[in-house]
Design a protein around this motif. Structure first.
Motif, PDB file in Angstrom:
ATOM      1  N   VAL A   1       1.067  -1.259   0.300  1.00  0.00           N
ATOM      2  CA  VAL A   1       0.064   0.011   0.000  1.00  0.00           C
ATOM      3  C   VAL A   1       0.625   0.872   0.094  1.00  0.00           C
ATOM      4  CG1 VAL A   1      -1.957   1.298   1.396  1.00  0.00           C
ATOM      5  CG2 VAL A   1      -2.002  -1.124   0.999  1.00  0.00           C
ATOM      6  N   LEU A   2       1.647   1.198   0.974  1.00  0.00           N
ATOM      7  CA  LEU A   2       2.724   2.275   0.735  1.00  0.00           C
ATOM      8  C   LEU A   2       3.416   2.409  -0.206  1.00  0.00           C
ATOM      9  CD1 LEU A   2       3.695   4.676   2.703  1.00  0.00           C
ATOM     10  CD2 LEU A   2       5.770   3.153   3.165  1.00  0.00           C
ATOM     11  N   ILE A   3       4.359   1.896  -1.357  1.00  0.00           N
ATOM     12  CA  ILE A   3       5.090   1.853  -2.163  1.00  0.00           C
ATOM     13  C   ILE A   3       4.156   2.245  -3.406  1.00  0.00           C
ATOM     14  CG2 ILE A   3       6.541   0.958  -3.975  1.00  0.00           C
ATOM     15  CD1 ILE A   3       7.867   1.362  -0.903  1.00  0.00           C
ATOM     16  N   TRP A   4       3.210   1.483  -3.444  1.00  0.00           N
ATOM     17  CA  TRP A   4       2.391   1.928  -4.510  1.00  0.00           C
ATOM     18  C   TRP A   4       1.352   3.153  -4.508  1.00  0.00           C
ATOM     19  CZ3 TRP A   4       4.195   0.035  -9.326  1.00  0.00           C
ATOM     20  CH2 TRP A   4       4.320  -1.394  -9.228  1.00  0.00           C
ATOM     21  N   GLY A   5       1.024   3.517  -3.515  1.00  0.00           N
ATOM     22  CA  GLY A   5       0.177   4.784  -2.998  1.00  0.00           C
ATOM     23  C   GLY A   5       1.508   6.027  -3.295  1.00  0.00           C
ATOM     24  N   LEU A   6       2.864   5.442  -2.658  1.00  0.00           N
ATOM     25  CA  LEU A   6       3.911   7.021  -2.926  1.00  0.00           C
ATOM     26  C   LEU A   6       4.143   6.868  -4.007  1.00  0.00           C
ATOM     27  CD1 LEU A   6       5.098   6.314   0.344  1.00  0.00           C
ATOM     28  CD2 LEU A   6       3.581   8.353  -0.125  1.00  0.00           C
TER      29      LEU A   6
ATOM     30  N   GLU B   1      -2.659  -7.305  -4.057  1.00  0.00           N
ATOM     31  CA  GLU B   1      -3.599  -7.846  -4.590  1.00  0.00           C
ATOM     32  C   GLU B   1      -4.690  -7.796  -3.965  1.00  0.00           C
ATOM     33  OE1 GLU B   1      -1.217 -10.965  -2.364  1.00  0.00           O
ATOM     34  OE2 GLU B   1       0.624 -11.135  -3.518  1.00  0.00           O
ATOM     35  N   GLY B   2      -5.644  -8.494  -4.761  1.00  0.00           N
ATOM     36  CA  GLY B   2      -7.249  -8.184  -4.797  1.00  0.00           C
ATOM     37  C   GLY B   2      -7.738  -6.613  -4.343  1.00  0.00           C
ATOM     38  N   TRP B   3      -8.855  -6.258  -3.861  1.00  0.00           N
ATOM     39  CA  TRP B   3      -9.257  -4.815  -3.909  1.00  0.00           C
ATOM     40  C   TRP B   3      -8.861  -4.023  -2.447  1.00  0.00           C
ATOM     41  CZ3 TRP B   3     -12.820  -4.164  -0.334  1.00  0.00           C
ATOM     42  CH2 TRP B   3     -13.929  -4.834   0.743  1.00  0.00           C
ATOM     43  N   THR B   4      -9.524  -4.857  -1.517  1.00  0.00           N
ATOM     44  CA  THR B   4      -8.788  -4.454  -0.165  1.00  0.00           C
ATOM     45  C   THR B   4      -7.334  -3.572   0.096  1.00  0.00           C
ATOM     46  OG1 THR B   4      -7.726  -6.396   0.501  1.00  0.00           O
ATOM     47  CG2 THR B   4      -9.981  -6.315   1.244  1.00  0.00           C
ATOM     48  N   GLN B   5      -6.757  -4.596  -1.311  1.00  0.00           N
ATOM     49  CA  GLN B   5      -5.365  -3.398  -1.365  1.00  0.00           C
ATOM     50  C   GLN B   5      -5.932  -2.500  -2.049  1.00  0.00           C
ATOM     51  OE1 GLN B   5      -3.266  -4.322   1.168  1.00  0.00           O
ATOM     52  NE2 GLN B   5      -1.306  -4.973   0.321  1.00  0.00           N
ATOM     53  N   TYR B   6      -6.264  -2.393  -3.625  1.00  0.00           N
ATOM     54  CA  TYR B   6      -6.597  -1.253  -4.110  1.00  0.00           C
ATOM     55  C   TYR B   6      -7.724  -0.111  -3.434  1.00  0.00           C
ATOM     56  CZ  TYR B   6      -4.151  -3.474  -7.710  1.00  0.00           C
ATOM     57  OH  TYR B   6      -4.030  -3.246  -9.131  1.00  0.00           O
TER      58      TYR B   6
ATOM     59  N   ARG C   1      -7.185   0.001  -0.008  1.00  0.00           N
ATOM     60  CA  ARG C   1      -6.355   0.843   0.996  1.00  0.00           C
ATOM     61  C   ARG C   1      -5.056   1.676  -0.049  1.00  0.00           C
ATOM     62  NH1 ARG C   1      -5.210  -4.702   3.332  1.00  0.00           N
ATOM     63  NH2 ARG C   1      -7.277  -4.556   5.427  1.00  0.00           N
ATOM     64  N   ILE C   2      -4.664   1.845  -0.960  1.00  0.00           N
ATOM     65  CA  ILE C   2      -4.414   2.493  -1.923  1.00  0.00           C
ATOM     66  C   ILE C   2      -5.032   3.848  -2.014  1.00  0.00           C
ATOM     67  CG2 ILE C   2      -2.714   3.119  -4.002  1.00  0.00           C
ATOM     68  CD1 ILE C   2      -1.803  -0.321  -4.005  1.00  0.00           C
ATOM     69  N   ALA C   3      -6.558   3.674  -2.641  1.00  0.00           N
ATOM     70  CA  ALA C   3      -7.077   4.969  -2.442  1.00  0.00           C
ATOM     71  C   ALA C   3      -7.426   5.217  -1.290  1.00  0.00           C
ATOM     72  CB  ALA C   3      -8.725   4.406  -2.813  1.00  0.00           C
ATOM     73  N   LEU C   4      -7.599   4.758  -0.111  1.00  0.00           N
ATOM     74  CA  LEU C   4      -7.341   5.419   0.942  1.00  0.00           C
ATOM     75  C   LEU C   4      -6.729   6.162   1.317  1.00  0.00           C
ATOM     76  CD1 LEU C   4      -9.553   6.196   3.410  1.00  0.00           C
ATOM     77  CD2 LEU C   4      -8.417   4.098   4.451  1.00  0.00           C
ATOM     78  N   LEU C   5      -5.243   6.027   1.200  1.00  0.00           N
ATOM     79  CA  LEU C   5      -3.754   6.906   1.352  1.00  0.00           C
ATOM     80  C   LEU C   5      -4.194   7.883   0.724  1.00  0.00           C
ATOM     81  CD1 LEU C   5      -0.796   6.762   2.128  1.00  0.00           C
ATOM     82  CD2 LEU C   5       0.140   5.701   0.560  1.00  0.00           C
TER      83      LEU C   5
END
Length: 172
Positions: free
Chosen positions: A3-8, A64-69, A71-75
């Motif tokens: 989440v951190l790496i891909w969100g940033l 992986e999976g919609w929950t990770q996406y 979380r990325i969206a929230l960040l």
């Protein structure tokens, strides 16, 4: 870590696009264009990661999976909104900032009261904000009168309710 790496990464990409667009031409409605750039980057980047799950960055696999996406969206959205607030302060000088800068330029000698009031006139403090209201389509100027648009009325109501919740009186 994903989440951190891909969100940033998506945030850095959005900021890079923002800087490139601003170097080419400063948009008239900057906040609107910024929101389009940031949310467009989130959507396009997420779609790209979803369709290419084999991608890896710094040894970190794609989400992986919609929950990770989610979380990325929230960040991403949290950082985007924080940036929007910060950017609005840079986009146009606030009246308080203009006043402080004017006094600071006087140096140790200080700024005479009369000079301060001569410099802090409607051309500096009021007219730029009225132009912003017209540009952002929150108000219109008809027959020499300013009128709030539905968008402007919504914004005004939002601030009235917010101030009421905080039990803040009228004023700045």
């Amino acid at each position: 870590m994903q989440v951190l790496i891909w969100g940033l990464t998506l945030l850095v990409l959005a900021l890079a696009i923002h800087l490139i667009v601003w170097k080419i031409r400063l948009p008239r409605r900057q906040t609107k264009v910024l929101l389009q750039i940031f949310f467009g980057t989130l959507i396009a980047g997420s779609a790209g990661l979803w369709t290419h799950p084999e991608l890896s960055l710094f040894g970190v696999a794609a989400p992986e999976g919609w929950t990770q996406y989610a979380r990325i969206a929230l960040l991403f959205i949290a950082f985007t909104l924080a940036y929007m607030i910060t950017y609005s302060g840079l986009e146009a000088d606030s009246p308080s900032l203009v006043m402080v800068q004017t006094i600071a330029q006087a140096g140790d000698a200080g700024l005479p009261r009369q000079t301060f009031f001569e410099r802090m006139n409607d051309d500096v403090l009021v007219k730029p904000r009225l132009r912003d209201l017209l540009t952002d389509k929150m108000a219109t100027l008809q027959d020499g009168r300013y009128h709030l648009t539905p968008k402007g009325r919504t914004m005004a109501r939002l601030f009235v309710v917010y101030r009421a919740v905080l039990k803040a009186g009228k004023g700045g």
